[in-house]
Write a protein that holds these residues in place. Structure first.
Motif, PDB file in Angstrom:
ATOM      1  N   GLN A  79       0.831  -1.196   0.000  1.00 58.97           N
ATOM      2  CA  GLN A  79       0.000   0.000   0.000  1.00 58.97           C
ATOM      3  C   GLN A  79       0.872   1.255   0.000  1.00 58.97           C
ATOM      4  OE1 GLN A  79      -2.967   0.165  -0.806  1.00 58.97           O
ATOM      5  NE2 GLN A  79      -3.230   2.355  -0.435  1.00 58.97           N
ATOM      6  N   LEU A  80       1.936   1.198   0.789  1.00 57.23           N
ATOM      7  CA  LEU A  80       2.870   2.324   0.839  1.00 57.23           C
ATOM      8  C   LEU A  80       3.478   2.575  -0.549  1.00 57.23           C
ATOM      9  CD1 LEU A  80       4.391   4.394   2.548  1.00 57.23           C
ATOM     10  CD2 LEU A  80       6.039   2.602   3.131  1.00 57.23           C
ATOM     11  N   ALA A  81       3.869   1.500  -1.218  1.00 59.42           N
ATOM     12  CA  ALA A  81       4.456   1.638  -2.563  1.00 59.42           C
ATOM     13  C   ALA A  81       3.452   2.282  -3.515  1.00 59.42           C
ATOM     14  CB  ALA A  81       4.892   0.274  -3.089  1.00 59.42           C
ATOM     15  N   ARG A  82       2.192   1.882  -3.404  1.00 57.34           N
ATOM     16  CA  ARG A  82       1.150   2.475  -4.265  1.00 57.34           C
ATOM     17  C   ARG A  82       1.026   3.967  -3.992  1.00 57.34           C
ATOM     18  NH1 ARG A  82      -1.872  -2.107  -2.208  1.00 57.34           N
ATOM     19  NH2 ARG A  82      -1.807  -3.725  -3.801  1.00 57.34           N
ATOM     20  N   GLU A  83       1.028   4.325  -2.715  1.00 55.85           N
ATOM     21  CA  GLU A  83       0.842   5.738  -2.352  1.00 55.85           C
ATOM     22  C   GLU A  83       2.027   6.582  -2.836  1.00 55.85           C
ATOM     23  OE1 GLU A  83      -1.640   4.509   1.625  1.00 55.85           O
ATOM     24  OE2 GLU A  83       0.052   5.869   1.870  1.00 55.85           O
ATOM     25  N   VAL A  84       3.213   6.062  -2.661  1.00 54.19           N
ATOM     26  CA  VAL A  84       4.400   6.808  -3.086  1.00 54.19           C
ATOM     27  C   VAL A  84       4.406   6.972  -4.604  1.00 54.19           C
ATOM     28  CG1 VAL A  84       6.928   6.749  -3.209  1.00 54.19           C
ATOM     29  CG2 VAL A  84       5.773   6.174  -1.071  1.00 54.19           C
ATOM     30  N   ALA A  85       4.062   5.901  -5.318  1.00 57.84           N
ATOM     31  CA  ALA A  85       4.012   5.985  -6.782  1.00 57.84           C
ATOM     32  C   ALA A  85       2.993   7.033  -7.212  1.00 57.84           C
ATOM     33  CB  ALA A  85       3.668   4.626  -7.379  1.00 57.84           C
ATOM     34  N   ALA A  86       1.840   7.055  -6.549  1.00 60.16           N
ATOM     35  CA  ALA A  86       0.797   8.026  -6.904  1.00 60.16           C
ATOM     36  C   ALA A  86       1.289   9.452  -6.644  1.00 60.16           C
ATOM     37  CB  ALA A  86      -0.478   7.740  -6.114  1.00 60.16           C
ATOM     38  N   GLU A  87       1.928   9.665  -5.488  1.00 61.08           N
ATOM     39  CA  GLU A  87       2.486  10.994  -5.170  1.00 61.08           C
ATOM     40  C   GLU A  87       3.484  11.436  -6.224  1.00 61.08           C
ATOM     41  OE1 GLU A  87       4.434  10.730  -1.410  1.00 61.08           O
ATOM     42  OE2 GLU A  87       2.523  10.468  -0.358  1.00 61.08           O
ATOM     43  N   GLN A  88       4.273  10.497  -6.695  1.00 63.53           N
ATOM     44  CA  GLN A  88       5.322  10.823  -7.675  1.00 63.53           C
ATOM     45  C   GLN A  88       4.785  10.819  -9.108  1.00 63.53           C
ATOM     46  OE1 GLN A  88       8.487   7.979  -6.989  1.00 63.53           O
ATOM     47  NE2 GLN A  88       9.138   8.986  -5.091  1.00 63.53           N
ATOM     48  N   GLU A  89       3.501  10.565  -9.236  1.00 65.74           N
ATOM     49  CA  GLU A  89       2.864  10.463 -10.556  1.00 65.74           C
ATOM     50  C   GLU A  89       3.583   9.453 -11.444  1.00 65.74           C
ATOM     51  OE1 GLU A  89       2.177  14.360 -12.113  1.00 65.74           O
ATOM     52  OE2 GLU A  89       1.027  14.980 -10.364  1.00 65.74           O
ATOM     53  N   GLN A  90       3.997   8.371 -10.803  1.00 63.71           N
ATOM     54  CA  GLN A  90       4.622   7.252 -11.526  1.00 63.71           C
ATOM     55  C   GLN A  90       3.568   6.182 -11.732  1.00 63.71           C
ATOM     56  OE1 GLN A  90       8.273   5.472 -11.414  1.00 63.71           O
ATOM     57  NE2 GLN A  90       8.950   6.318  -9.460  1.00 63.71           N
ATOM     58  N   THR A  91       3.582   5.567 -12.899  1.00 60.84           N
ATOM     59  CA  THR A  91       2.713   4.406 -13.090  1.00 60.84           C
ATOM     60  C   THR A  91       3.362   3.204 -12.424  1.00 60.84           C
ATOM     61  OG1 THR A  91       2.003   5.279 -15.206  1.00 60.84           O
ATOM     62  CG2 THR A  91       1.598   2.940 -14.826  1.00 60.84           C
TER      63      THR A  91
ATOM     64  N   PRO B 195      16.507   5.264 -12.596  1.00 61.84           N
ATOM     65  CA  PRO B 195      16.132   6.509 -11.904  1.00 61.84           C
ATOM     66  C   PRO B 195      14.708   6.464 -11.336  1.00 61.84           C
ATOM     67  CG  PRO B 195      17.113   6.984 -14.048  1.00 61.84           C
ATOM     68  CD  PRO B 195      16.930   5.510 -13.983  1.00 61.84           C
ATOM     69  N   ARG B 196      13.774   5.861 -12.074  1.00 63.54           N
ATOM     70  CA  ARG B 196      12.383   5.792 -11.571  1.00 63.54           C
ATOM     71  C   ARG B 196      12.284   4.834 -10.386  1.00 63.54           C
ATOM     72  NH1 ARG B 196       9.107   3.618 -15.709  1.00 63.54           N
ATOM     73  NH2 ARG B 196      10.871   3.644 -17.114  1.00 63.54           N
ATOM     74  N   LEU B 197      13.002   3.734 -10.480  1.00 58.15           N
ATOM     75  CA  LEU B 197      12.981   2.769  -9.370  1.00 58.15           C
ATOM     76  C   LEU B 197      13.634   3.389  -8.129  1.00 58.15           C
ATOM     77  CD1 LEU B 197      12.383  -0.039  -8.293  1.00 58.15           C
ATOM     78  CD2 LEU B 197      14.493  -0.850  -9.332  1.00 58.15           C
ATOM     79  N   MET B 198      14.724   4.130  -8.382  1.00 59.01           N
ATOM     80  CA  MET B 198      15.424   4.803  -7.266  1.00 59.01           C
ATOM     81  C   MET B 198      14.485   5.798  -6.581  1.00 59.01           C
ATOM     82  SD  MET B 198      18.571   4.831  -6.087  1.00 59.01           S
ATOM     83  CE  MET B 198      18.853   5.490  -4.460  1.00 59.01           C
ATOM     84  N   ALA B 199      13.758   6.577  -7.396  1.00 65.51           N
ATOM     85  CA  ALA B 199      12.824   7.564  -6.832  1.00 65.51           C
ATOM     86  C   ALA B 199      11.755   6.858  -6.003  1.00 65.51           C
ATOM     87  CB  ALA B 199      12.180   8.377  -7.958  1.00 65.51           C
ATOM     88  N   LEU B 200      11.247   5.770  -6.535  1.00 69.59           N
ATOM     89  CA  LEU B 200      10.204   5.023  -5.818  1.00 69.59           C
ATOM     90  C   LEU B 200      10.759   4.467  -4.499  1.00 69.59           C
ATOM     91  CD1 LEU B 200       7.277   3.915  -6.046  1.00 69.59           C
ATOM     92  CD2 LEU B 200       8.249   1.851  -7.071  1.00 69.59           C
ATOM     93  N   LEU B 201      11.939   3.858  -4.564  1.00 72.06           N
ATOM     94  CA  LEU B 201      12.515   3.267  -3.349  1.00 72.06           C
ATOM     95  C   LEU B 201      12.844   4.345  -2.316  1.00 72.06           C
ATOM     96  CD1 LEU B 201      14.866   0.530  -4.850  1.00 72.06           C
ATOM     97  CD2 LEU B 201      12.678   0.193  -3.703  1.00 72.06           C
ATOM     98  N   ASN B 202      13.396   5.464  -2.782  1.00 74.14           N
ATOM     99  CA  ASN B 202      13.695   6.563  -1.846  1.00 74.14           C
ATOM    100  C   ASN B 202      12.419   7.055  -1.174  1.00 74.14           C
ATOM    101  OD1 ASN B 202      16.507   6.982  -1.763  1.00 74.14           O
ATOM    102  ND2 ASN B 202      16.452   7.871  -3.810  1.00 74.14           N
ATOM    103  N   GLY B 203      11.359   7.199  -1.963  1.00 73.02           N
ATOM    104  CA  GLY B 203      10.081   7.653  -1.419  1.00 73.02           C
ATOM    105  C   GLY B 203       9.528   6.677  -0.390  1.00 73.02           C
ATOM    106  N   ILE B 204       9.662   5.389  -0.696  1.00 72.94           N
ATOM    107  CA  ILE B 204       9.163   4.363   0.235  1.00 72.94           C
ATOM    108  C   ILE B 204       9.975   4.409   1.531  1.00 72.94           C
ATOM    109  CG2 ILE B 204       9.004   1.862   0.598  1.00 72.94           C
ATOM    110  CD1 ILE B 204       8.381   1.678  -2.481  1.00 72.94           C
ATOM    111  N   LEU B 205      11.301   4.497   1.397  1.00 74.21           N
ATOM    112  CA  LEU B 205      12.161   4.516   2.596  1.00 74.21           C
ATOM    113  C   LEU B 205      11.889   5.734   3.461  1.00 74.21           C
ATOM    114  CD1 LEU B 205      15.593   3.241   1.198  1.00 74.21           C
ATOM    115  CD2 LEU B 205      13.913   1.996   2.540  1.00 74.21           C
TER     116      LEU B 205
END
Ligand code: HPA
Length: 277
Positions: free
Chosen positions: A169-181, A264-274
């Motif tokens: 759920q956290l990953a979904r929320e972070v992706a949505a915040e970052q406007e990442q699919t 870079p997109r995976l890094m952004a997602l992981l940083n956001g999750i952390l």
């Protein structure tokens, strides 16, 4: 077969080489190793310096642990993992997860490169792994086979939630915040090393599989056995062929190249999750 003593020897070797005490494990898959390159003041430990630790033979998988601070967490990052197709046993492949548990790590984030089977997926997508099929495990390559190491968990562990629902759920929320699919789906573990035939892809599609790969599930199985929380993210590096096409070739080069583009997109997602963990 490893006993608890083998895992402890490996954990002791790591403890003597770093003062840092990681609480989070991060495993980087094919083409994703550069995620760990920017960590300042990291302690680097070569896999060769850790007893019993398996060493990667594949291009794109460097072989070292990077231990350092990432978004306020002390993380242990595996730059490179080993696979069944390299000739390693399921127990060797999953030794690092048990060593992480002995080091005090209770949460593990696993990344991988995977072939997309879901027809909606494109090369370059990120996929949250919501469940898996332990295909190779069912046919014998299960790391929990053999004497149960009771220290870690039960003989017959539950596998209802291989991937932690709150972390998903956290990953979904972070992706949505970052406007990442962020795609979602079921990952299936095959031993490889060959990529799949079109008939195999159609079979897996029929079975409800969204992506296929050659890793991750053994580690998840051992992590869940030990009660660790798991988050899994696949980089869809290529689209698997449902039907033969004259010009279609799946290659390791394609996996590596697309993996690098996704970093870079995976890094952004992981940083956001952390940040939010
Ligand atoms: N199949 C299996 N493993 C993979 C693939 C694939 O198409 N792409 C990346 N890892």
């Amino acid at each position: 077969m490893f006993t608890l003593a083998h895992y402890q020897e490996a954990a002791d070797a790591i403890r003597t080489r770093t003062k840092q005490r990681p609480t989070l494990g991060l495993v980087l898959g094919s083409g994703l190793s550069s995620l760990a390159d920017g960590i300042p003041d990291a302690d680097i430990i070569d896999y060769a310096d850790i007893p019993h630790w398996p060493r990667s033979t594949v291009e794109g998988h460097s072989g070292r642990l990077v231990i350092g601070e990432l978004q306020g967490h002390t993380v242990l990052i595996m730059q490179g993992r080993v696979h069944s197709y390299e000739g390693y046993t399921p127990q060797q492949i999953t030794l690092p997860v048990r060593v992480m548990k002995l080091l005090g790590i209770e949460t593990i984030i696993l990344t991988n490169a995977a072939g997309g089977i879901n027809p909606d997926f494109e090369a370059g997508d990120l996929m949250l792994i919501t469940d898996h099929i332990n295909w190779a495990g069912m046919t014998g390559l299960n790391p929990l086979k053999g004497p149960n190491v009771d220290y870690f968990g039960l003989r017959f562990p539950d596998m209802t939630f291989p991937y932690d629902p709150a972390l998903c759920q956290l990953a979904r929320e972070v992706a949505a915040e970052q406007e990442q699919t962020l795609r979602e789906g079921v990952y299936t573990f095959l031993s490889g090393p060959n990529f799949e035939s079109p008939a195999e892809i159609r079979m897996f599609h029929t079975l409800g599989v969204d992506a296929v790969g050659m890793s991750t599930v053994p580690s998840v199985t051992v992590a869940r056995h030990a009660g660790m929380r798991v988050l899994g993210i696949s980089s869809i590096t290529n689209v698997a062929p449902h039907h033969p096409k004259p010009d279609h070739v799946t290659s390791h080069e394609e996996v590596m190249e697309t993996g690098a583009i996704i970093v870079p997109r995976l890094m952004a997602l992981l940083n956001g999750i952390l940040q939010r963990l």
